[in-house]
Scaffold this active site. Structure first.
Site, PDB file in Angstrom:
ATOM      1  N   CYS A 171       0.794  -1.238   0.000  1.00 15.79           N
ATOM      2  CA  CYS A 171       0.000   0.000   0.000  1.00 15.79           C
ATOM      3  C   CYS A 171       0.820   1.280   0.000  1.00 15.79           C
ATOM      4  O   CYS A 171       0.709   2.068  -0.930  1.00 15.79           O
ATOM      5  CB  CYS A 171      -0.952  -0.022   1.179  1.00 15.79           C
TER       6      CYS A 171
HETATM    7  N1  LIG Z   1      -3.570  -5.231   1.363  1.00 16.28           N
HETATM    8  C1  LIG Z   1      -3.942  -4.274   2.198  1.00 16.28           C
HETATM    9  O1  LIG Z   1      -3.508  -4.194   3.340  1.00 16.28           O
HETATM   10  C2  LIG Z   1      -4.953  -3.229   1.766  1.00 16.28           C
HETATM   11  C3  LIG Z   1      -5.611  -2.478   2.738  1.00 16.28           C
HETATM   12  C4  LIG Z   1      -6.528  -1.511   2.349  1.00 16.28           C
HETATM   13  C5  LIG Z   1      -6.790  -1.283   0.996  1.00 16.28           C
HETATM   14  N2  LIG Z   1      -6.141  -2.031   0.067  1.00 16.28           N
HETATM   15  C6  LIG Z   1      -6.500  -1.827  -1.354  1.00 16.28           C
HETATM   16  O2  LIG Z   1      -7.420  -2.861  -1.697  1.00 16.28           O
HETATM   17  C7  LIG Z   1      -7.230  -3.280  -3.049  1.00 16.28           C
HETATM   18  C8  LIG Z   1      -6.965  -4.773  -3.097  1.00 16.28           C
HETATM   19  O3  LIG Z   1      -5.760  -5.029  -2.417  1.00 16.28           O
HETATM   20  P1  LIG Z   1      -5.281  -6.507  -2.074  1.00 16.28           P
HETATM   21  O4  LIG Z   1      -4.044  -6.357  -1.263  1.00 16.28           O
HETATM   22  O5  LIG Z   1      -6.401  -7.311  -1.551  1.00 16.28           O
HETATM   23  O6  LIG Z   1      -4.921  -7.039  -3.537  1.00 16.28           O
HETATM   24  P2  LIG Z   1      -4.564  -8.552  -3.945  1.00 16.28           P
HETATM   25  O7  LIG Z   1      -3.683  -8.454  -5.128  1.00 16.28           O
HETATM   26  O8  LIG Z   1      -4.121  -9.301  -2.732  1.00 16.28           O
HETATM   27  O9  LIG Z   1      -5.971  -9.184  -4.364  1.00 16.28           O
HETATM   28  C9  LIG Z   1      -6.695  -8.859  -5.492  1.00 16.28           C
HETATM   29  C10 LIG Z   1      -7.404 -10.103  -6.034  1.00 16.28           C
HETATM   30  O10 LIG Z   1      -8.187  -9.726  -7.167  1.00 16.28           O
HETATM   31  C11 LIG Z   1      -8.147 -10.807  -8.109  1.00 16.28           C
HETATM   32  N3  LIG Z   1      -8.532 -10.310  -9.420  1.00 16.28           N
HETATM   33  C12 LIG Z   1      -7.739  -9.668 -10.337  1.00 16.28           C
HETATM   34  N4  LIG Z   1      -8.472  -9.364 -11.421  1.00 16.28           N
HETATM   35  C13 LIG Z   1      -9.739  -9.812 -11.199  1.00 16.28           C
HETATM   36  C14 LIG Z   1     -10.945  -9.772 -11.942  1.00 16.28           C
HETATM   37  N5  LIG Z   1     -10.994  -9.204 -13.142  1.00 16.28           N
HETATM   38  N6  LIG Z   1     -12.042 -10.330 -11.395  1.00 16.28           N
HETATM   39  C15 LIG Z   1     -12.003 -10.921 -10.169  1.00 16.28           C
HETATM   40  N7  LIG Z   1     -10.880 -10.987  -9.421  1.00 16.28           N
HETATM   41  C16 LIG Z   1      -9.770 -10.424  -9.923  1.00 16.28           C
HETATM   42  C17 LIG Z   1      -6.710 -11.285  -8.019  1.00 16.28           C
HETATM   43  O11 LIG Z   1      -6.593 -12.606  -8.530  1.00 16.28           O
HETATM   44  C18 LIG Z   1      -6.439 -11.185  -6.517  1.00 16.28           C
HETATM   45  O12 LIG Z   1      -6.725 -12.403  -5.847  1.00 16.28           O
HETATM   46  C19 LIG Z   1      -6.103  -2.389  -3.588  1.00 16.28           C
HETATM   47  O13 LIG Z   1      -6.659  -1.251  -4.192  1.00 16.28           O
HETATM   48  C20 LIG Z   1      -5.350  -1.994  -2.332  1.00 16.28           C
HETATM   49  O14 LIG Z   1      -4.652  -0.780  -2.486  1.00 16.28           O
HETATM   50  C21 LIG Z   1      -5.241  -3.002   0.413  1.00 16.28           C
HETATM   51  O1  LIG Z   2       6.605   2.873  13.183  1.00 22.18           O
HETATM   52  C1  LIG Z   2       6.563   2.233  12.126  1.00 22.18           C
HETATM   53  C2  LIG Z   2       5.368   1.702  11.594  1.00 22.18           C
HETATM   54  C3  LIG Z   2       5.409   1.018  10.385  1.00 22.18           C
HETATM   55  N1  LIG Z   2       6.587   0.842   9.726  1.00 22.18           N
HETATM   56  C4  LIG Z   2       6.616   0.105   8.442  1.00 22.18           C
HETATM   57  O2  LIG Z   2       5.592   0.625   7.607  1.00 22.18           O
HETATM   58  C5  LIG Z   2       5.105  -0.382   6.739  1.00 22.18           C
HETATM   59  C6  LIG Z   2       3.591  -0.419   6.766  1.00 22.18           C
HETATM   60  O3  LIG Z   2       3.143  -0.875   8.012  1.00 22.18           O
HETATM   61  P1  LIG Z   2       1.584  -0.903   8.413  1.00 22.18           P
HETATM   62  O4  LIG Z   2       0.975   0.415   8.106  1.00 22.18           O
HETATM   63  O5  LIG Z   2       1.468  -1.392   9.794  1.00 22.18           O
HETATM   64  O6  LIG Z   2       1.035  -2.048   7.436  1.00 22.18           O
HETATM   65  P2  LIG Z   2       0.105  -2.069   6.127  1.00 22.18           P
HETATM   66  O7  LIG Z   2      -0.568  -3.383   6.131  1.00 22.18           O
HETATM   67  O8  LIG Z   2       0.921  -1.677   4.946  1.00 22.18           O
HETATM   68  O9  LIG Z   2      -1.039  -0.960   6.378  1.00 22.18           O
HETATM   69  C7  LIG Z   2      -1.029   0.338   5.760  1.00 22.18           C
HETATM   70  O10 LIG Z   2      -1.524   0.261   4.432  1.00 22.18           O
HETATM   71  C8  LIG Z   2      -2.858  -0.302   4.338  1.00 22.18           C
HETATM   72  C9  LIG Z   2      -3.210  -0.381   2.861  1.00 22.18           C
HETATM   73  O11 LIG Z   2      -3.602   0.836   2.338  1.00 22.18           O
HETATM   74  C10 LIG Z   2      -3.827   0.605   5.114  1.00 22.18           C
HETATM   75  O12 LIG Z   2      -5.134   0.067   5.004  1.00 22.18           O
HETATM   76  C11 LIG Z   2      -3.386   0.702   6.567  1.00 22.18           C
HETATM   77  O13 LIG Z   2      -4.242   1.591   7.274  1.00 22.18           O
HETATM   78  C12 LIG Z   2      -1.944   1.223   6.600  1.00 22.18           C
HETATM   79  O14 LIG Z   2      -1.461   1.256   7.949  1.00 22.18           O
HETATM   80  C13 LIG Z   2       5.761  -1.697   7.194  1.00 22.18           C
HETATM   81  O15 LIG Z   2       6.830  -2.000   6.306  1.00 22.18           O
HETATM   82  C14 LIG Z   2       6.290  -1.378   8.579  1.00 22.18           C
HETATM   83  O16 LIG Z   2       7.445  -2.128   8.889  1.00 22.18           O
HETATM   84  C15 LIG Z   2       7.767   1.348  10.245  1.00 22.18           C
HETATM   85  O17 LIG Z   2       8.838   1.212   9.662  1.00 22.18           O
HETATM   86  N2  LIG Z   2       7.722   2.048  11.430  1.00 22.18           N
END
Ligand SMILES: NC(=O)c1ccc[n+]([C@@H]2O[C@H](COP(=O)([O-])OP(=O)(O)OC[C@H]3O[C@@H](n4cnc5c(N)ncnc54)[C@H](O)[C@@H]3O)[C@@H](O)[C@H]2O)c1
Ligand SMILES: O=c1ccn([C@@H]2O[C@H](COP(=O)(O)OP(=O)(O)O[C@H]3O[C@H](CO)[C@@H](O)[C@H](O)[C@H]3O)[C@@H](O)[C@H]2O)c(=O)[nH]1
Length: 431
Positions: free
Chosen positions: A268
């Site tokens: 992210c």
């Molecule tokens: N990973 C996180 O911590 C996190 C947190 C908050 C928001 N987001 C956002 O959420 C979104 C998804 O992130 P993610 O980490 O789950 O991604 P991901 O890559 O883990 O998962 C996406 C899934 O969508 C599937 N996919 C791709 N094309 C498709 C299609 N046409 N139809 C159906 N399925 C399809 C893929 O096979 C995959 O399994 C992104 O925009 C990301 O920025 C991620």
């Molecule tokens: O004090 C800190 C805190 C975090 N990190 C690093 O920052 C990165 C991100 O950490 P964290 O934010 O805990 O994990 P994510 O799962 O990437 O979550 C972020 O990204 C997600 C995807 O957008 C959001 O939904 C969350 O709110 C946001 O915290 C990692 O590499 C951590 O090691 C540091 O180096 N120092």
């Protein structure tokens, strides 16, 4: 409520299991058949605390997965949890969002009655209303404001604590274009909104889209700032962690996200900070501070290897890298700092032996040509090593024994709780 979730990756799978847990009927629509099979077998396709048991409990009853988009027809609301990666130039790549919106629209053409489409993926302002909406309208024959509603509901869960973050969020942001859409989303999240600690933010779609980027940009900037201050502390021979612990007592700053070291990775922060930088430039604004946030972050892994090279001749040295995932509690290795460190060590012709409690298979599968050795335990990784690098702060690294090392030189990129007294050299990256 009947809910369809398009995309069953880290977010879509977590959300599906949690929504089933709070009583909804959920179907995951996913193009990857192996993920579909895993979920339907009652197993978790990713490592995430609390996920496996929820999928095991609900699969086959309130939770199912399919590759068939037609499943959306029997649902009231569709959440888009699709990847929004970055292009080579850092800008947002909407190709997957567009393709999935077409498939969703085609499937919805067969649905009588209203449908709510909710973008949960992280997308720049304008995407929901100007890209997703028109594509779904064109392919379904439905009209926004008539039998189709649109909403943007960003997700703030973190890897490693995703289930808990989803079920007990600080805030729920609902960006909607109509009262009907807002009502449906409040109903979807009703059990979560009962928690008095969860703030409800009701806003327009464009603001909801931007809130997500502002949130991530702020957190990434906070970590880059503590890294800059950590680097300055090191230059002065001061302990950055002591400095920042005191700084964090100011409640305008807070004590969270003050850990300096190798910097931020993950799926992210890197892509989202780049997308908002590219988006800002497209709008005619130069985001100089956000450029610097990335620059500071990019420097940290190279700096760690340089620090190591001050103590060990890297060519032919055996270096243990502890931790591969981008943070503890997850098998997610996307933009992991550990991989940057390994690339740099390999470029110096060091021999790398790596250990991670859950992410080794992911690295093996994703980078089959990576020339490193994998160890079964931290002790095996440290055996005969000339040095060790701590790249991920897994709690199990707190109690390491360094007995088997050839030389007890440790460079700690995450300030874990090591016993410094037993080491020949113990260096922190930023302190
Ligand atoms: N990973 C996180 O911590 C996190 C947190 C908050 C928001 N987001 C956002 O959420 C979104 C998804 O992130 P993610 O980490 O789950 O991604 P991901 O890559 O883990 O998962 C996406 C899934 O969508 C599937 N996919 C791709 N094309 C498709 C299609 N046409 N139809 C159906 N399925 C399809 C893929 O096979 C995959 O399994 C992104 O925009 C990301 O920025 C991620
Ligand atoms: O004090 C800190 C805190 C975090 N990190 C690093 O920052 C990165 C991100 O950490 P964290 O934010 O805990 O994990 P994510 O799962 O990437 O979550 C972020 O990204 C997600 C995807 O957008 C959001 O939904 C969350 O709110 C946001 O915290 C990692 O590499 C951590 O090691 C540091 O180096 N120092």
């Amino acid at each position: 409520m009947n809910v369809s979730i398009i995309g069953s990756g880290y977010v879509g799978t977590t959300i599906a299991a949690c929504l089933a847990d709070i009583g909804h009927e959920v179907v995951n629509v996913e193009i990857d058949e192996s993920i579909v099979e895993t979920i339907n077998a009652g197993e978790a396709p990713i490592h995430e605390a609390g996920l496996e048991e929820r999928i095991a409990e609900h699969a086959g009853t309130r939770l199912r997965a399919t590759t068939d988009y037609d499943a959306v027809v029997d649902t009231d609301v569709t959440l888009l949890c699709l990847p929004t990666p970055q292009k080579d130039d850092g800008s947002l790549d909407l190709a997957i969002m567009r393709a999935a919106s077409e498939s969703l629209g085609d499937a919805l053409a067969a649905k009588d009655g209203d449908h709510l489409v909710v973008v949960k993926s992280t997308v720049l302002p304008g995407t929901t209303e100007e890209v997703v909406g028109p594509i779904v309208e064109e392919h379904s024959g439905k009209r926004v404001g008539e039998d189709l509603e649109l909403a943007m509901n960003p997700e703030f869960l973190r890897m490693g604590t995703a289930v808990q973050d989803f079920l007990e969020p600080d805030k729920l942001v609902l960006g909607t274009t109509s009262d009907a859409a807002a009502d449906t989303l409040r109903e979807l999240y009703a059990p979560i909104l009962e928690n008095p600690d969860t703030h409800l933010v009701e806003t327009d779609v464009r603001e909801a889209e931007l809130i997500k980027y502002a949130n991530n940009a702020f957190l990434a900037a906070k970590v880059s700032l503590v890294n800059e201050l950590g680097n300055v502390s090191k230059a002065y021979g001061a302990d950055a962690y002591e400095v920042l612990e005191a700084v964090g007592l100011d409640d305008r700053i807070s004590d969270r996200f003050l850990r300096s070291g190798l910097g931020w990775g993950g799926s992210c922060f890197p892509k989202d900070v780049n997308a908002i930088r590219a988006g800002a430039r497209e709008q005619g604004y130069e985001p100089e501070l956000l450029d610097a946030v990335v620059e500071v972050n990019d420097k940290q892994p190279r700096q760690l290897v340089a620090l190591l090279a001050d103590h060990v001749d890297l060519e032919g040295a055996r270096i243990a890298v502890l931790g591969l995932s981008f943070k503890p509690g997850t098998d997610d290795i996307r933009k992991s700092r550990a991989l940057e460190v390994i690339d740099s060590l390999r470029a110096h012709d060091a021999d790398v032996v790596a250990y991670d409690p859950v992410a080794m298979d992911t690295v093996r599968e994703t980078y089959p040509d990576l020339e490193i050795e994998y160890a079964d335990s931290p002790a095996a990784a440290l055996e005969n090593a000339d040095s060790a690098v701590v790249a991920t702060d897994w709690p199990e690294f707190d109690d390491l024994s360094f007995d088997g090392m050839a030389r007890r030189v440790v460079v700690d990129g995450r300030r874990i709780d090591v016993d410094e007294d037993v080491l020949e050299v113990y260096e922190g990256l930023t302190w």
